[in-house]
Enzyme design. Sequence first.
Site, PDB file in Angstrom:
ATOM      1  N   LYS A  32       0.842  -1.211   0.000  1.00  0.00           N
ATOM      2  CA  LYS A  32       0.000   0.000   0.000  1.00  0.00           C
ATOM      3  C   LYS A  32       0.869   1.250   0.000  1.00  0.00           C
ATOM      4  CE  LYS A  32       0.643   1.121   4.654  1.00  0.00           C
ATOM      5  NZ  LYS A  32       1.443   2.213   5.167  1.00  0.00           N
ATOM      6  N   ASP A 176      -2.735  -1.677  10.342  1.00  0.00           N
ATOM      7  CA  ASP A 176      -3.017  -1.670   8.900  1.00  0.00           C
ATOM      8  C   ASP A 176      -3.658  -2.961   8.412  1.00  0.00           C
ATOM      9  OD1 ASP A 176      -1.785   0.768   8.641  1.00  0.00           O
ATOM     10  OD2 ASP A 176       0.138  -0.074   7.974  1.00  0.00           O
TER      11      ASP A 176
HETATM   12  O1  C5P Z   1      -0.121  -1.320  14.810  1.00  0.00           O
HETATM   13  P1  C5P Z   1       1.284  -1.593  14.384  1.00  0.00           P
HETATM   14  O2  C5P Z   1       1.884  -2.766  15.096  1.00  0.00           O
HETATM   15  O3  C5P Z   1       1.463  -1.687  12.918  1.00  0.00           O
HETATM   16  O4  C5P Z   1       2.121  -0.317  14.853  1.00  0.00           O
HETATM   17  C1  C5P Z   1       3.528  -0.308  14.959  1.00  0.00           C
HETATM   18  C2  C5P Z   1       3.956   0.842  15.850  1.00  0.00           C
HETATM   19  O5  C5P Z   1       3.625   2.095  15.209  1.00  0.00           O
HETATM   20  C3  C5P Z   1       3.218   0.886  17.170  1.00  0.00           C
HETATM   21  O6  C5P Z   1       3.911   0.147  18.133  1.00  0.00           O
HETATM   22  C4  C5P Z   1       3.217   2.359  17.496  1.00  0.00           C
HETATM   23  O7  C5P Z   1       4.441   2.725  18.070  1.00  0.00           O
HETATM   24  C5  C5P Z   1       3.154   3.038  16.141  1.00  0.00           C
HETATM   25  N1  C5P Z   1       1.780   3.457  15.760  1.00  0.00           N
HETATM   26  C6  C5P Z   1       1.199   4.537  16.388  1.00  0.00           C
HETATM   27  N2  C5P Z   1      -0.065   4.912  16.023  1.00  0.00           N
HETATM   28  C7  C5P Z   1      -0.744   4.258  15.067  1.00  0.00           C
HETATM   29  C8  C5P Z   1      -0.160   3.151  14.395  1.00  0.00           C
HETATM   30  C9  C5P Z   1       1.115   2.779  14.774  1.00  0.00           C
HETATM   31  O8  C5P Z   1       1.800   5.163  17.263  1.00  0.00           O
HETATM   32  N3  C5P Z   1      -1.965   4.654  14.734  1.00  0.00           N
END
Ligand code: C5P
Length: 368
Positions: A32, A176
């Site tokens: 994406k 995501d």
């Molecule tokens: O949700 P995901 O594991 O993909 O997110 C990875 C990191 O990105 C999280 O640990 C967080 O630090 C950051 N993040 C965030 N806010 C979001 C998505 C991700 O702070 N909406």
Amino acid sequence: MPQARKFPHSALLLGLPSIVIPAAVETFPPAKLNLFLELRGKRPDGYHELDTVMVAIDRRDCLRISRTAEPGVRLRCRWSPSVAAWREQLRSAPVQMFELPPPEDNLVVRALTRFAETFGCDEGFDARLEKRIPAGAGMGGASSDAASALAAAARLCGVPLGDPRIGQVAAELGSDVPFFLGLDGRAEEKQAAGERGGRVGRRCRSGMARATGRGEQLTTVDASFGLHFVVIYPPEPLSTAAVYRQAKLPADPIGSDAFLSALRGGASLSGEGNGAGGATRAGIARHFFNRLSEPARQMSSWVDRSLDALAGVGLQGGMMTGSGSACFAVASSSRSARRAASKLSSRRIGVCFATAPTSLPAPIRLLT
Ligand code: C5P
């Protein structure tokens, strides 16, 4: 190894067509790009409240999954076409860039394990993953693999993809992941028309969505027009968590509305050639935005170098995707995108490719 079987038996008794439950499937999880990304605030759970518009693109991993008689999950993962081919394009990259995480840390294994726990499967899964989507790029490769693993497991176990537990597991796995399942909270056209009644979990084949919350609250955006992208993945990946940690919250966040209006204005864009389409494309590209590009630029000089390279071959709207480090820009046609990508590739500044929007979710092919 388990064989394909028919299911459910009750369907036969009722004279309904039975559904074939395959023993193995193949799918191609897409990457994406974030065309717009704003941080609206920090949440009590430590995540950021987002306003982002994402589009699935036709750069894909390959994932094959089969059922196994014994429980548990096994994963074999490799770079495709080969590590040597990636190194050739990323000559100044550190060796660690080509190391794959141990299988237990791979989101495919976590997705299949959570699926088996949630649906009480007594069989296991054997997965093979070929990675063509760059890692640490902001292109959602691991999330897309996880979404495809859930969809494949659902197909292998006769669970409908619309089962709300799949959406819940997806959101647990990563912000995501729901996007790549093509789940739609509420059709964007309905919202624009002020209509009520979109169902959470409704499937929609468009590959473009506005995401809010952590990124898991999705509204489909009509993506029926052509956009042609050129992407550069430089020889320095970035950690999503580290980029978010460095980000500063804006005092006055920008909404994605103006960008979405520009997209709606471009809905008649056929995608090829210049003329009126060129003006509209420039209008859309002017609204590309990413609040995370500032911290990412401070962490890696490759972000600016990539953006300069894209502008240097005459492309519009250069922007970083997600938490970086990959950057993209738009071309006037698929032909000019391919030409620009090949010019950039010959400079060996990173992995460069032309790509275009695709639909979600990724189709699943039955192998047995
Ligand atoms: O949700 P995901 O594991 O993909 O997110 C990875 C990191 O990105 C999280 O640990 C967080 O630090 C950051 N993040 C965030 N806010 C979001 C998505 C991700 O702070 N909406």
